[in-house]
Design a protein around this motif. Structure first.
Motif, short mmCIF file in Angstrom:
data_model
loop_
_atom_site.label_atom_id
_atom_site.label_comp_id
_atom_site.label_asym_id
_atom_site.label_seq_id
_atom_site.Cartn_x
_atom_site.Cartn_y
_atom_site.Cartn_z
N GLU A 177 0.42 -0.99 0.06
CA GLU A 177 0.20 -0.58 -0.21
C GLU A 177 1.16 1.85 -0.54
O GLU A 177 0.52 2.63 0.12
N GLY A 178 2.09 0.91 0.13
CA GLY A 178 2.98 2.26 -0.08
C GLY A 178 3.16 3.14 1.73
O GLY A 178 3.05 3.69 1.26
N ILE A 179 2.99 2.43 2.84
CA ILE A 179 2.86 2.81 3.68
C ILE A 179 3.92 3.33 4.96
O ILE A 179 4.38 3.76 5.28
N ILE A 180 4.59 1.57 4.46
CA ILE A 180 6.09 1.16 4.82
C ILE A 180 6.70 0.67 3.78
O ILE A 180 6.91 0.65 2.68
N ARG A 181 8.14 1.05 4.20
CA ARG A 181 9.02 0.42 3.67
C ARG A 181 10.28 -0.05 4.19
O ARG A 181 10.61 -1.12 3.16
N THR A 182 10.37 0.22 4.93
CA THR A 182 10.61 -1.34 6.19
C THR A 182 10.12 -1.69 7.40
O THR A 182 9.29 -1.05 7.64
N THR A 183 10.40 -2.95 7.45
CA THR A 183 9.80 -2.78 8.96
C THR A 183 10.56 -2.20 10.24
O THR A 183 9.28 -2.61 11.32
N ASN A 184 11.27 -1.08 10.12
CA ASN A 184 11.60 -0.42 11.15
C ASN A 184 10.50 0.26 11.40
O ASN A 184 10.94 1.26 12.38
N GLN A 185 10.20 0.81 10.35
CA GLN A 185 9.36 1.81 10.50
C GLN A 185 7.72 1.20 11.66
O GLN A 185 6.78 1.84 12.16
N ILE A 186 8.14 -0.21 12.10
CA ILE A 186 7.12 -0.38 12.06
C ILE A 186 7.33 -0.85 14.30
O ILE A 186 8.13 -1.47 14.54
N ASN A 187 6.36 0.14 15.19
CA ASN A 187 6.53 -0.13 16.37
C ASN A 187 6.68 -1.43 17.55
O ASN A 187 7.23 -2.23 17.67
N THR A 188 5.29 -1.32 16.77
CA THR A 188 4.55 -2.60 17.18
C THR A 188 3.29 -3.09 16.47
O THR A 188 2.78 -2.20 15.41
N LEU A 189 3.74 -4.65 16.46
CA LEU A 189 2.48 -5.21 15.83
C LEU A 189 1.80 -6.28 16.01
O LEU A 189 2.80 -7.09 16.75
N SER A 190 0.89 -6.33 16.18
CA SER A 190 0.33 -7.56 17.30
C SER A 190 -1.30 -7.41 16.19
O SER A 190 -1.88 -7.70 15.88
N ILE A 191 -1.27 -9.45 16.35
CA ILE A 191 -2.58 -9.54 16.24
C ILE A 191 -3.64 -10.80 16.98
O ILE A 191 -2.87 -11.31 17.84
N ASP A 192 -4.67 -10.66 16.67
CA ASP A 192 -5.77 -11.14 17.54
C ASP A 192 -6.47 -11.96 17.75
O ASP A 192 -7.72 -11.25 16.51
N LYS A 193 -6.08 -12.93 17.06
CA LYS A 193 -6.88 -13.86 15.54
C LYS A 193 -8.13 -14.65 16.39
O LYS A 193 -9.18 -14.03 15.48
N ASP A 194 -9.28 -14.88 17.58
CA ASP A 194 -10.01 -14.28 18.01
C ASP A 194 -10.36 -13.04 17.75
O ASP A 194 -12.15 -13.19 17.11
N LYS A 195 -10.65 -12.21 17.88
CA LYS A 195 -11.36 -11.27 17.90
C LYS A 195 -10.82 -10.78 15.90
O LYS A 195 -11.74 -9.67 15.16
N GLY A 196 -10.11 -10.89 15.18
CA GLY A 196 -10.05 -10.69 14.02
C GLY A 196 -9.61 -9.22 13.71
O GLY A 196 -9.30 -8.95 12.77
N TYR A 249 -3.79 -4.83 15.17
CA TYR A 249 -3.26 -3.34 15.34
C TYR A 249 -1.87 -3.25 15.22
O TYR A 249 -0.75 -3.78 15.41
N VAL A 250 -1.38 -2.33 14.77
CA VAL A 250 0.01 -1.72 14.51
C VAL A 250 0.26 0.03 14.53
O VAL A 250 -0.92 0.51 14.42
N GLU A 251 1.06 -0.44 15.67
CA GLU A 251 1.53 1.43 15.84
C GLU A 251 2.99 1.19 14.73
O GLU A 251 3.92 1.10 15.81
N LEU A 252 3.24 2.10 14.17
CA LEU A 252 4.54 2.54 13.64
C LEU A 252 5.27 4.03 14.30
O LEU A 252 4.17 4.86 14.78
N ASP A 253 5.86 4.66 13.69
CA ASP A 253 6.83 4.88 14.43
C ASP A 253 7.05 6.69 13.74
O ASP A 253 7.00 7.43 13.52
N PHE A 254 5.21 7.30 12.74
CA PHE A 254 5.92 8.57 12.33
C PHE A 254 3.64 8.36 12.17
O PHE A 254 3.27 7.30 11.88
#
Length: 268
Positions: free
Chosen positions: A62-81, A84-89
């Motif tokens: 989608e062009g939102i990130i270029r590297t994984t370094n731009q992701i502060n946290t990424l968590s998946i809640d499979k049960d709820k579907g 959750y992504v927190e970016l550093d910008f």
């Protein structure tokens, strides 16, 4: 142990004059909603496996990130579907309404043209494959297609060197399979100069653009291309080979990267 990519379903099977009932395996289909910095962005219909890689590859596509370094946290809640992504910008999302991205193909990206102009890139790769290497890679790719063999309901995408498959992913959506592969490449910081992509489906323009974003110079596919895909491959310096079978393949663009070894023992 039940594979989370599969579901069991009671079916009635008719074959010739016989009728039987049995448990059949079908591909699972789930929805995961991606939230970016607390704001809902998109819901992706997908196979419920390798979701972290799917989200990473999706955000890169989608062009939102270029590297994984731009992701502060990424968590998946499979049960709820939810993912959750927190970016550093901060991100200014261009739509406030939730987008639903289906598992079928076609126009699966709302920002298709605008974002691809920003992120598609011309490939500078000197990688070459012999026809024998290409067909052997596809044979190995087919041997890893267990879920397709069991359900007939998924697509597959793989990363390979000239002599072996490095990793492969499946999904009910062909774009999702490629995004999982893209996420894997980004997460593991894999250099792409001597790598190629194998794909189970048709080579469309969207598929070609994803291959460009991943940085691969060669795409080997089991199926056919479209003319727009080939125009893009030509412009982006990608070798597109389709109908790759045990003893044959069609090379459509930048044919210099594929060569045939001459058997000197053969006389004409």
């Amino acid at each position: 142990m039940q594979d989370d990519r599969l579901s069991l379903w009671n079916i009635t099977k008719y074959q010739q004059q016989a009728k039987t009932t049995k448990l059949d395996e079908v591909a699972r289909e789930s929805a995961v909603t991606v939230q970016i910095n607390g704001e809902q962005y998109a819901t992706i219909v997908c196979s419920p496996a390798n979701l972290e890689l799917l989200v990473i590859g999706f955000l890169a596509s989608e062009g939102i990130i270029r590297t994984t370094n731009q992701i502060n946290t990424l968590s998946i809640d499979k049960d709820k579907g939810f993912a959750y992504v927190e970016l550093d910008f901060p991100v200014k999302l261009e739509t406030k309404s939730e987008r639903w991205i289906g598992s079928c193909c076609g126009k699966s990206r709302e920002f298709y043209l605008k974002q691809d102009v920003k992120t598609a890139k011309t490939i500078y790769s000197d990688m070459e494959l012999s026809t024998d290497q290409a067909t052997k890679l596809m044979k190995a790719f087919d041997h890893q297609a267990e879920i397709f063999d069991r359900t007939g309901g998924v697509h597959q995408a793989a990363l390979a060197s000239s002599d072996h498959i490095i990793e492969s992913f499946i999904d009910i959506g062909r774009h999702n399979a490629l995004d999982k592969l893209y996420g894997y490449i980004l997460k593991h910081r894999i250099p792409m100069k001597e790598k190629c992509i194998l794909f189970s489906g048709r080579m469309s323009s969207e598929v070609m653009l994803k291959v460009s974003k991943m940085g691969a110079g060669i795409l080997l596919a089991k199926s056919a291309p479209t003319d727009l895909a080939l125009k893009l491959a030509s412009d982006l310096n990608i070798t597109a080979a389709g109908f790759v079978r045990e003893n044959s393949l069609n090379v459509y663009t930048h044919t210099n990267r594929v060569y045939q070894k001459i058997n000197k023992n053969v006389t004409i």
